[in-house]
Scaffold this active site. Structure first.
Site, PDB file in Angstrom:
ATOM      1  N   PHE A   1      -0.144   0.899  -5.326  1.00  0.00           N
ATOM      2  CA  PHE A   1      -0.280   0.554  -3.908  1.00  0.00           C
ATOM      3  C   PHE A   1      -1.671   0.018  -3.593  1.00  0.00           C
ATOM      4  CE2 PHE A   1       3.639   2.904  -3.473  1.00  0.00           C
ATOM      5  CZ  PHE A   1       4.255   2.281  -2.400  1.00  0.00           C
ATOM      6  N   HIS A   2      -2.689   0.508  -4.276  1.00  0.00           N
ATOM      7  CA  HIS A   2      -4.025  -0.059  -4.085  1.00  0.00           C
ATOM      8  C   HIS A   2      -4.069  -1.515  -4.546  1.00  0.00           C
ATOM      9  CE1 HIS A   2      -5.396   4.070  -3.382  1.00  0.00           C
ATOM     10  NE2 HIS A   2      -6.530   3.552  -2.953  1.00  0.00           N
ATOM     11  N   GLU A   3      -3.397  -1.803  -5.647  1.00  0.00           N
ATOM     12  CA  GLU A   3      -3.372  -3.185  -6.137  1.00  0.00           C
ATOM     13  C   GLU A   3      -2.566  -4.078  -5.202  1.00  0.00           C
ATOM     14  OE1 GLU A   3      -4.385  -6.368  -8.259  1.00  0.00           O
ATOM     15  OE2 GLU A   3      -5.167  -4.346  -8.544  1.00  0.00           O
TER      16      GLU A   3
END
Length: 610
Positions: free
Chosen positions: A546-548
């Site tokens: 999700f960060h990516e």
């Protein structure tokens, strides 16, 4: 209905195979038909019930009578307490659940599924440490007064008491008497820091006005923050309204139109898995939004999914508990006299645990009355991602406190815009120019220029990072919490004192940590049967994905830099747990602080240049 099973396939009857001897009078097969399984048999060997023929094998003499007596005894016990196949499967399921439902050391204590996350009336850290003391007990400098009082106390003591001091031996002890501690209030430094940032922002604005006049709308960051506001609001509202689908599903379950275990679970799972893949291309590609809008809508969509998931599966779990309570109670009443003592005990424990779980948060047993649009709407307003029926609430709204936080939000956004426009935007433009120049005069000049860009990026981005944290986790969440009378203000811990990134991942964003703890870490251990280390790896992997995706929403390209940095926390955690660093917490904090200040800038520079 009875369950049939070939006893020759059970470990308990392996010795019977030796009855088929190669000598005279051998038996070519031993077959048992229509055997009613006792509870113990299902637990040890839950294989399918079939009648089979086994080839004769060698056996010893004198075993036939012993085994025959054992089988006869078991058959008598089974006939005394007959249990059908469905009940046998249900009892086996309850026994498999008992390990996680009861305390390991004390079997009489229940372990709730909701015990991993707690909410209590707690103030936020900056309010309790700085804001409240500054507003209530601040009286100027106190250290000098404490020193004078200490000196006065020593003078009175010398005048009334004669003491003998030995000076022949040297000592390393401090001169201050034990129990006497000098305390000071650091609220003035807090005010000074904000004053310092404010004057820097004013200086930047006056310089821009002297050069360009009042054309503030030509600033890139101002344009990012003020364009397409109506479209953004309508799209965000549409995504929010879509989340009420989970309420509709549970309303159907409540009306007994569908069943949660199959239809409801599948419907909610499909909705959650499709929500981001469907909405993501809309605000990333379909609308020509800027990167500020894209990251805002992405993060908000993730919040919507997390809240929907917590609401849906919290109530889904209670539907399963309620169904188990009804079935266990029904079986206890139906077969009250014919059940074995052990079976009766299992069913009674099941009923007791289900009542405990349903009443864990409230004795009024509000479930399923909590399933309503108003309840879900209120949960969406609360600054929390983990759903439960009741939360700690305050008695009233402090409107002065709300005004204070609103001013903090506006002022912090202003400082963020100034920092982004005058300190980061010029460096970002140079990074884009670097990206569009493939050779850049060779790899040595390119490397030198890249590090030059990084060093220019670190100061501004570090300030922006800290301002963003304060604006969201302190000013905004506390403002929303006060307006909704949400009493638990523990949104972050003292992460600046961390000595490892493992601690940082737990306390810098407490609402997300609570969600991951319950709905990812513990749920993966229960549903996927993962070990603790596997569940930890799965949680970090999902978080890194999700960060990516957030980086893709900003830059519209996949690079994987943030994904790798997220997973590299395992390496930093292993290093911080070494004997050398564990013995030196000050050094560990220096290493951690260096990573916090340089890590985000390195990631941003990588995405902009490579």
């Amino acid at each position: 209905m009875t369950e049939t099973k070939d006893l020759l396939q059970d470990e308990e009857f392996l010795k019977i195979r030796r009855l088929n001897s190669a000598e005279a009078n051998k038996r070519h097969s031993v077959t048992y038909d229509n055997v009613i399984l006792p509870q113990e048999s299902m637990e040890v060997s839950p294989r399918s019930s079939t009648t089979s023929l086994v080839e004769p094998v060698e056996s010893t003499e004198g075993v036939e009578s012993t085994e025959a007596e054992r089988v006869a005894g078991k058959q008598e016990q089974e006939e005394e307490y007959p249990v059908d196949a469905h009940m046998q499967k249900y009892l086996s399921h309850l026994k498999s659940k008992s390990r996680s439902r009861f305390h390991r050391k004390d079997a009489s204590k229940y372990v709730s599924f909701f015990g991993d996350v707690s909410f209590d009336p707690r103030p936020t850290l900056l309010d309790s440490a700085i804001n409240v003391p500054f507003q209530t007990t601040f009286k100027g400098p106190v250290l000098e007064k404490q020193l004078k009082n200490l000196q006065l106390t020593k003078t009175k003591t010398k005048a009334t008491v004669k003491t003998t001091v030995k000076t022949t031996e040297k000592t390393d002890k401090a001169d201050a008497p034990p129990g006497e501690k000098l305390e000071s209030n650091f609220s003035g430094i807090y005010v000074f820091a904000w004053m310092f940032l404010g004057w820097i922002a004013i200086r930047c604005c006056t310089d821009y006005y002297a050069s360009y006049g009042s054309a503030w709308n030509k600033l890139e960051i101002v344009q990012y923050m003020t364009t397409d506001l109506f479209t953004i609001a309508m799209l965000d509202l549409a995504m929010f309204l879509c989340t009420f689908f989970v309420v509709f599903v549970h309303w159907l379950v409540k009306k007994r139109i569908i069943n949660w275990k199959w239809t409801g679970f599948v419907a909610v799972s499909i909705f959650e898995l499709a929500f981001i893949p469907v909405t993501f291309p809309i605000y990333v590609y379909y609308f020509d939004f800027n990167w500020v809008t894209r990251i805002f809508l992405f993060l908000h969509s993730v919040v919507f999914v997390m809240k929907s998931h917590s609401f849906a599966f919290y109530n889904g779990y209670l539907w399963d508990i309620k169904q188990e309570l009804e079935y266990s109670s029904k079986q206890l009443q139906k077969y009250k006299e014919s059940l074995s003592p052990e079976t009766r005990e299992i069913l009674q424990k099941s009923c007791d645990f289900c009542l405990f779980e349903l009443n864990y948060q409230t004795k009024d047993n509000d479930f399923p009355n909590n399933i309503s649009c108003s309840n879900f709407f209120m949960f969406c307003l609360f600054p929390v991602l983990v759903y439960q029926i009741n939360y700690p609430r305050t008695s009233r709204i402090r409107w002065r406190y709300v005004l204070e936080k609103v001013c903090a939000i506006i002022g912090t956004i202003f400082l963020m815009m100034v920092t982004a426009q005058f300190f980061m935007h010029p460096v970002a433009m140079r990074c884009i120019q670097f990206h569009n120049t493939p050779t850049f005069g060779g790899w040595i000049p390119a490397t030198q220029e890249w590090f030059h860009l990084l060093f220019d990026m670190i100061p501004g981005f570090t300030v922006l990072y800290m301002l963003t944290f304060y604006m969201i986790w302190d000013a905004l969440l506390n403002c929303v919490a006060e307006l909704t009378r949400f009493a638990d203000r523990y949104f972050y811990g003292d992460w600046w004192n961390c000595v490892s990134f493992e601690e940082f991942s737990r306390i810098w964003n407490v609402p997300v940590h609570k969600f991951l703890l319950r709905h990812v870490y513990h749920s993966s251990m229960g549903a996927l049967h993962l070990s603790k280390s596997q569940a930890t790896l799965f949680t970090f992997f999902l978080s890194a994905v999700f960060h990516e995706m957030a980086m893709f929403a900003i830059f519209r390209r996949v690079r994987g830099y943030l994904f790798m940095f997220q997973l590299s926390q395992f390496v930093w955690t292993a290093l911080s747990n070494t004997k050398f660093l564990r013995a030196r917490p000050q050094l560990s904090n220096v290493v951690f602080s260096f990573g916090v200040c340089s890590g985000p800038s390195i990631i941003m520079t990588l995405y902009l240049t490579l």
